[in-house]
Design a protein around this motif. Structure first.
Motif, PDB file in Angstrom:
ATOM      1  N   GLN A  55     -31.987 -39.299   5.139  1.00  0.00           N
ATOM      2  CA  GLN A  55     -32.257 -40.702   5.428  1.00  0.00           C
ATOM      3  C   GLN A  55     -33.504 -40.814   6.294  1.00  0.00           C
ATOM      4  OE1 GLN A  55     -28.784 -42.919   6.340  1.00  0.00           O
ATOM      5  NE2 GLN A  55     -29.875 -44.641   7.289  1.00  0.00           N
ATOM      6  N   ALA A  56     -34.389 -41.722   5.914  1.00  0.00           N
ATOM      7  CA  ALA A  56     -35.616 -41.914   6.672  1.00  0.00           C
ATOM      8  C   ALA A  56     -35.291 -42.438   8.063  1.00  0.00           C
ATOM      9  CB  ALA A  56     -36.527 -42.893   5.953  1.00  0.00           C
ATOM     10  N   ASP A  57     -35.961 -41.857   9.066  1.00  0.00           N
ATOM     11  CA  ASP A  57     -35.879 -42.392  10.419  1.00  0.00           C
ATOM     12  C   ASP A  57     -37.190 -42.130  11.130  1.00  0.00           C
ATOM     13  OD1 ASP A  57     -35.796 -39.755  11.224  1.00  0.00           O
ATOM     14  OD2 ASP A  57     -33.776 -39.829  12.071  1.00  0.00           O
ATOM     15  N   ALA A  58     -37.176 -42.151  12.454  1.00  0.00           N
ATOM     16  CA  ALA A  58     -38.431 -42.106  13.204  1.00  0.00           C
ATOM     17  C   ALA A  58     -39.150 -40.769  13.110  1.00  0.00           C
ATOM     18  CB  ALA A  58     -38.157 -42.452  14.666  1.00  0.00           C
ATOM     19  N   VAL A  59     -38.426 -39.675  12.857  1.00  0.00           N
ATOM     20  CA  VAL A  59     -39.041 -38.357  12.788  1.00  0.00           C
ATOM     21  C   VAL A  59     -39.027 -37.879  11.339  1.00  0.00           C
ATOM     22  CG1 VAL A  59     -38.956 -35.975  13.587  1.00  0.00           C
ATOM     23  CG2 VAL A  59     -38.296 -37.829  15.137  1.00  0.00           C
ATOM     24  N   MET A  60     -40.193 -37.512  10.790  1.00  0.00           N
ATOM     25  CA  MET A  60     -40.281 -37.122   9.382  1.00  0.00           C
ATOM     26  C   MET A  60     -39.401 -35.910   9.094  1.00  0.00           C
ATOM     27  SD  MET A  60     -43.687 -36.212   7.101  1.00  0.00           S
ATOM     28  CE  MET A  60     -44.261 -37.913   7.122  1.00  0.00           C
ATOM     29  N   ASP A  61     -38.623 -36.008   8.041  1.00  0.00           N
ATOM     30  CA  ASP A  61     -37.755 -34.941   7.527  1.00  0.00           C
ATOM     31  C   ASP A  61     -36.617 -34.581   8.475  1.00  0.00           C
ATOM     32  OD1 ASP A  61     -39.527 -34.800   5.378  1.00  0.00           O
ATOM     33  OD2 ASP A  61     -40.672 -33.155   6.271  1.00  0.00           O
ATOM     34  N   ALA A  62     -36.375 -35.399   9.517  1.00  0.00           N
ATOM     35  CA  ALA A  62     -35.352 -35.047  10.505  1.00  0.00           C
ATOM     36  C   ALA A  62     -34.125 -35.943  10.436  1.00  0.00           C
ATOM     37  CB  ALA A  62     -35.949 -35.106  11.914  1.00  0.00           C
ATOM     38  N   GLY A  63     -34.086 -36.888   9.494  1.00  0.00           N
ATOM     39  CA  GLY A  63     -32.973 -37.818   9.413  1.00  0.00           C
ATOM     40  C   GLY A  63     -31.694 -37.168   8.923  1.00  0.00           C
ATOM     41  N   PRO A  64     -30.578 -37.894   9.026  1.00  0.00           N
ATOM     42  CA  PRO A  64     -29.292 -37.354   8.574  1.00  0.00           C
ATOM     43  C   PRO A  64     -29.297 -37.045   7.081  1.00  0.00           C
ATOM     44  CG  PRO A  64     -29.114 -39.691   9.105  1.00  0.00           C
ATOM     45  CD  PRO A  64     -30.455 -39.255   9.580  1.00  0.00           C
ATOM     46  N   VAL A  65     -28.546 -36.020   6.713  1.00  0.00           N
ATOM     47  CA  VAL A  65     -28.538 -35.507   5.348  1.00  0.00           C
ATOM     48  C   VAL A  65     -27.424 -36.163   4.539  1.00  0.00           C
ATOM     49  CG1 VAL A  65     -28.184 -33.436   3.943  1.00  0.00           C
ATOM     50  CG2 VAL A  65     -29.540 -33.307   6.053  1.00  0.00           C
ATOM     51  N   TRP A  66     -27.811 -36.763   3.399  1.00  0.00           N
ATOM     52  CA  TRP A  66     -26.837 -37.334   2.476  1.00  0.00           C
ATOM     53  C   TRP A  66     -26.371 -36.308   1.449  1.00  0.00           C
ATOM     54  CZ3 TRP A  66     -24.495 -42.149   2.078  1.00  0.00           C
ATOM     55  CH2 TRP A  66     -24.875 -43.083   3.046  1.00  0.00           C
ATOM     56  N   ALA A  67     -27.247 -35.399   1.082  1.00  0.00           N
ATOM     57  CA  ALA A  67     -26.879 -34.354   0.125  1.00  0.00           C
ATOM     58  C   ALA A  67     -27.960 -33.289   0.140  1.00  0.00           C
ATOM     59  CB  ALA A  67     -26.724 -34.932  -1.279  1.00  0.00           C
ATOM     60  N   TRP A  68     -27.570 -32.060  -0.209  1.00  0.00           N
ATOM     61  CA  TRP A  68     -28.593 -31.046  -0.439  1.00  0.00           C
ATOM     62  C   TRP A  68     -28.072 -30.075  -1.483  1.00  0.00           C
ATOM     63  CZ3 TRP A  68     -29.719 -25.761   0.445  1.00  0.00           C
ATOM     64  CH2 TRP A  68     -28.682 -25.014   0.993  1.00  0.00           C
ATOM     65  N   GLN A  69     -29.009 -29.453  -2.199  1.00  0.00           N
ATOM     66  CA  GLN A  69     -28.650 -28.569  -3.303  1.00  0.00           C
ATOM     67  C   GLN A  69     -29.511 -27.321  -3.243  1.00  0.00           C
ATOM     68  OE1 GLN A  69     -26.228 -29.040  -5.519  1.00  0.00           O
ATOM     69  NE2 GLN A  69     -26.655 -27.188  -6.703  1.00  0.00           N
ATOM     70  N   PRO A  70     -28.894 -26.130  -3.186  1.00  0.00           N
ATOM     71  CA  PRO A  70     -29.688 -24.900  -3.197  1.00  0.00           C
ATOM     72  C   PRO A  70     -30.285 -24.637  -4.573  1.00  0.00           C
ATOM     73  CG  PRO A  70     -27.362 -24.363  -3.259  1.00  0.00           C
ATOM     74  CD  PRO A  70     -27.449 -25.859  -3.099  1.00  0.00           C
ATOM     75  N   CYS A  71     -31.329 -23.846  -4.625  1.00  0.00           N
ATOM     76  CA  CYS A  71     -31.926 -23.454  -5.904  1.00  0.00           C
ATOM     77  C   CYS A  71     -32.671 -22.146  -5.727  1.00  0.00           C
ATOM     78  CB  CYS A  71     -32.872 -24.531  -6.452  1.00  0.00           C
ATOM     79  SG  CYS A  71     -34.372 -24.786  -5.470  1.00  0.00           S
ATOM     80  N   PRO A  72     -32.777 -21.350  -6.789  1.00  0.00           N
ATOM     81  CA  PRO A  72     -33.569 -20.115  -6.715  1.00  0.00           C
ATOM     82  C   PRO A  72     -35.051 -20.419  -6.895  1.00  0.00           C
ATOM     83  CG  PRO A  72     -32.641 -20.345  -8.903  1.00  0.00           C
ATOM     84  CD  PRO A  72     -32.129 -21.516  -8.104  1.00  0.00           C
ATOM     85  N   LEU A  73     -35.879 -19.490  -6.461  1.00  0.00           N
ATOM     86  CA  LEU A  73     -37.320 -19.566  -6.700  1.00  0.00           C
ATOM     87  C   LEU A  73     -37.754 -18.286  -7.400  1.00  0.00           C
ATOM     88  CD1 LEU A  73     -38.884 -21.071  -3.426  1.00  0.00           C
ATOM     89  CD2 LEU A  73     -38.278 -22.246  -5.541  1.00  0.00           C
ATOM     90  N   PRO A  74     -37.616 -18.223  -8.728  1.00  0.00           N
ATOM     91  CA  PRO A  74     -38.105 -17.041  -9.452  1.00  0.00           C
ATOM     92  C   PRO A  74     -39.623 -16.970  -9.368  1.00  0.00           C
ATOM     93  CG  PRO A  74     -37.480 -18.761 -10.991  1.00  0.00           C
ATOM     94  CD  PRO A  74     -37.061 -19.230  -9.631  1.00  0.00           C
ATOM     95  N   PRO A  75     -40.213 -15.830  -9.704  1.00  0.00           N
ATOM     96  CA  PRO A  75     -41.675 -15.697  -9.606  1.00  0.00           C
ATOM     97  C   PRO A  75     -42.383 -16.578 -10.635  1.00  0.00           C
ATOM     98  CG  PRO A  75     -40.697 -13.741 -10.611  1.00  0.00           C
ATOM     99  CD  PRO A  75     -39.568 -14.570 -10.111  1.00  0.00           C
ATOM    100  N   ALA A  76     -42.828 -17.722 -10.194  1.00  0.00           N
ATOM    101  CA  ALA A  76     -43.517 -18.681 -11.069  1.00  0.00           C
ATOM    102  C   ALA A  76     -44.415 -19.544 -10.203  1.00  0.00           C
ATOM    103  CB  ALA A  76     -42.507 -19.541 -11.830  1.00  0.00           C
ATOM    104  N   ALA A  77     -45.285 -20.314 -10.842  1.00  0.00           N
ATOM    105  CA  ALA A  77     -46.218 -21.170 -10.118  1.00  0.00           C
ATOM    106  C   ALA A  77     -45.499 -22.369  -9.507  1.00  0.00           C
ATOM    107  CB  ALA A  77     -47.322 -21.641 -11.060  1.00  0.00           C
ATOM    108  N   LYS A  78     -46.105 -22.924  -8.463  1.00  0.00           N
ATOM    109  CA  LYS A  78     -45.487 -24.035  -7.735  1.00  0.00           C
ATOM    110  C   LYS A  78     -45.170 -25.217  -8.641  1.00  0.00           C
ATOM    111  CE  LYS A  78     -48.059 -26.748  -5.198  1.00  0.00           C
ATOM    112  NZ  LYS A  78     -48.864 -27.347  -4.101  1.00  0.00           N
TER     113      LYS A  78
END
Length: 560
Positions: A104-127
């Motif tokens: 959730q957006a608040d006064a500090v960027m990327d620091a707001g409360p979390v509504w959901a998160w999902q892990p994912c792998p990063l295989p060797p590939a371009a961004k």
């Protein structure tokens, strides 16, 4: 639930989330945030949303907006990760596991409360490949979960710090060119490739090359060639090979550094970008049909598995220049000489195709003439697919496709796509009528009225909706890494079916009947008559729209 998407660009992730939310019957509007907070406030008042979602935002939301309506920001990193270069840092440092957080957006960027998160792998590939693949898959899962939780009215998001949950604060700065810089004398090939992949689409890696300053885009390892570190060694299919401390790397694209006060520069195939400054180097084409254990890099590759031929291709950004189209057509014609019953076109993990190469066209001495050459080259390729009657042809879309790339896929007998693919079967936003025989292939799949809606409304289509409409025949629920083998396995089953030869005979009869009703040449002539006017009229919208697109500038309204 009324949802307003706020994004800095209508990029691949914004399009996918837009399509996925529409599939779930949410009324969705999109506002492109250009830094004008007044326009954003007006968009919020006009839409009166229950929820604001920011899939890709490079600016902050005003406090009076996020304090009035719940605003969820998609951050391409796990909880606690903060900063504007999250995915760049992860690839740059060689992370194998990552995640996406909806907070959730608040006064500090990327620091707001979390509504959901999902892990994912990063295989060797371009961004950019990972962003459209594993990261986008995780983002969609997290966004849909957050939307369900918000709609329930009972969920309380978890703060990133405090007694309930503590995510370590891992705030990192913008990944500047100083940190990306390649030391050609010291960095081994794996380090150079990882550095290039962490910046492949934007911003690129700034470097000195042949007396100029260039942004390097993308990288593929070369294990055989050697030379003085940093030295250009060879070319292949428009890419440049440069020596590293222990080997070499292929660099597909370059973009000249912008001069102070000068216009934005355009990313181009490396050989095209360097032009006359490139010294005479050997052109080292890769074998089209290499040995199974050959690690050679190539953008086109043909392999066989019994009665199945697999013709895979991967062009940066999905753009297909005149040269790309002609080389792929040559490879396709070679594949037709092989004794197979099923030919799979595509099957890579990223873009299938986005049609003609607008950057190469923009940089050409005569953009109209290059546009004309490019559209005829891709038409030749599509015609070859349409007129193949001695085997089944499958288009396998592991990633997104747009415009002429969608129509190339529709030329096949069957279209299979990964569940995460997004299709844009239209040309209108570039001010074009389109060719690639779409006036034949699109209506025969979805009907004339649906074809009109798809091309005029110009909206992204999810894989699930594409299946419902008849644009595609199968949707494969798998990861980007798994798609190629899943498609190959399904092709083997298709080739082994006792009905395969009957299907081939039936498609030949159907093609002959369609040709009698209206020859393919008539479709091509009618389409190209319109395209020629749009290409060669200097006042046609296409030219301004193309220039804005390739330079990442705001586009004027498109009309056809």
């Amino acid at each position: 639930m009324r949802i307003l998407l706020v994004a800095s660009a209508y990029n691949s992730l914004t399009q996918r989330i837009h399509a996925e939310l529409r599939d779930r019957r949410h009324p969705v509007e999109v506002h492109l945030a250009t830094g004008d907070d007044g326009a954003l406030r007006a968009a919020v008042r006009r839409a009166a949303p229950d929820l604001v979602i920011a899939p890709m935002l490079t600016t902050t939301l005003p406090q009076d907006v996020w304090s009035t309506v719940t605003c969820l920001v998609v951050h391409p990193g796990p909880p606690g990760d903060r900063g504007p270069s999250a995915l760049d840092w992860a690839i740059h440092e060689g992370a194998a596991d990552w995640g996406v957080t909806v907070l959730q957006a608040d006064a500090v960027m990327d620091a707001g409360p979390v509504w959901a998160w999902q892990p994912c792998p990063l295989p060797p590939a371009a961004k950019s490949d990972l962003y459209r693949g594993e990261v986008a898959d995780a983002a969609v899962e997290a966004v849909l979960r957050a939307v369900r939780r918000f709609a329930s009215g009972t969920h309380t998001p978890r703060p990133q710090s405090g007694p309930d949950w503590h995510a370590p604060d891992h705030t990192r700065p913008y990944l500047r060119q100083e940190a990306r810089r390649i030391d050609w004398a010291r960095d081994d090939t794996d380090t150079v490739v990882r550095t290039l992949r962490a910046a492949d689409s934007r911003p690129g890696v700034l470097d000195d090359l042949l007396g100029g300053q260039w942004y390097l885009h993308g990288g593929h390892p070369e294990r055989t060639l050697r030379g003085r570190p940093g030295e250009p060694l060879a070319t292949r299919a428009g890419a440049l090979c440069r020596a590293t401390a222990d080997g070499a790397v292929w660099i597909p694209e370059l973009r000249r550094r912008r001069r102070p006060g000068g216009p934005a520069t355009v990313k181009l195939p490396a050989v095209t970008a360097l032009g006359d400054t490139l010294p005479r180097l050997p052109e080292l084409p890769a074998p089209l049909m290499p040995a199974g254990d050959d690690p050679v890099w190539s953008d086109i590759r043909y392999t066989e598995d019994g009665p199945v031929g697999l013709l895979r291709f991967s062009f940066p950004g999905g753009a297909m220049s005149t040269g790309h189209c002609r080389r792929l057509l040559d490879a396709y014609r070679f594949a037709l000489t092989r004794p197979t019953a099923v030919l799979v076109l595509g099957g890579g993990r990223d873009f299938f195709s986005n049609g003609i190469h607008l950057n190469v066209i923009e940089a050409a001495a005569d953009p109209a003439a290059e546009s004309w050459a490019n559209i005829n080259a891709i038409d030749d390729l599509v015609e070859a697919v349409l007129t193949t009657t001695d085997r089944l042809v499958v288009a396998a879309l592991g990633g997104n496709a747009a415009a002429g790339g969608v129509m190339l896929a529709l030329a096949a007998d069957e279209v299979w796509c990964r569940r995460g693919a997004v299709l844009n079967p239209h040309y209108r936003l570039m001010g074009l009528h389109g060719s690639e025989y779409w006036t034949y292939t699109l209506p025969r799949r979805v009907g004339a009225e649906q074809a009109r809606r798809l091309t005029e409304q110009a909206r992204p289509v999810s894989a699930a909706t594409a299946l419902d409409l008849g644009l595609v025949d199968r949707v494969l629920p798998c990861t980007p890494q798994e798609f190629g083998e899943r498609a190959a396995r399904l092709a083997r089953l298709t080739a082994a079916s006792p009905t395969v030869h009957g299907r081939i005979a039936a498609k030949k009869a159907a093609r002959e009947a369609d040709e009698r009703a209206r020859p393919l040449a008539d479709h091509r002539t009618a389409e190209l008559a319109v395209m020629r006017r749009q290409f060669f009229d200097p006042h046609a919208p296409y030219h301004a729209l193309r220039a804005a697109f390739v330079r990442k500038l705001p586009a004027p309204a498109a009309t056809v």
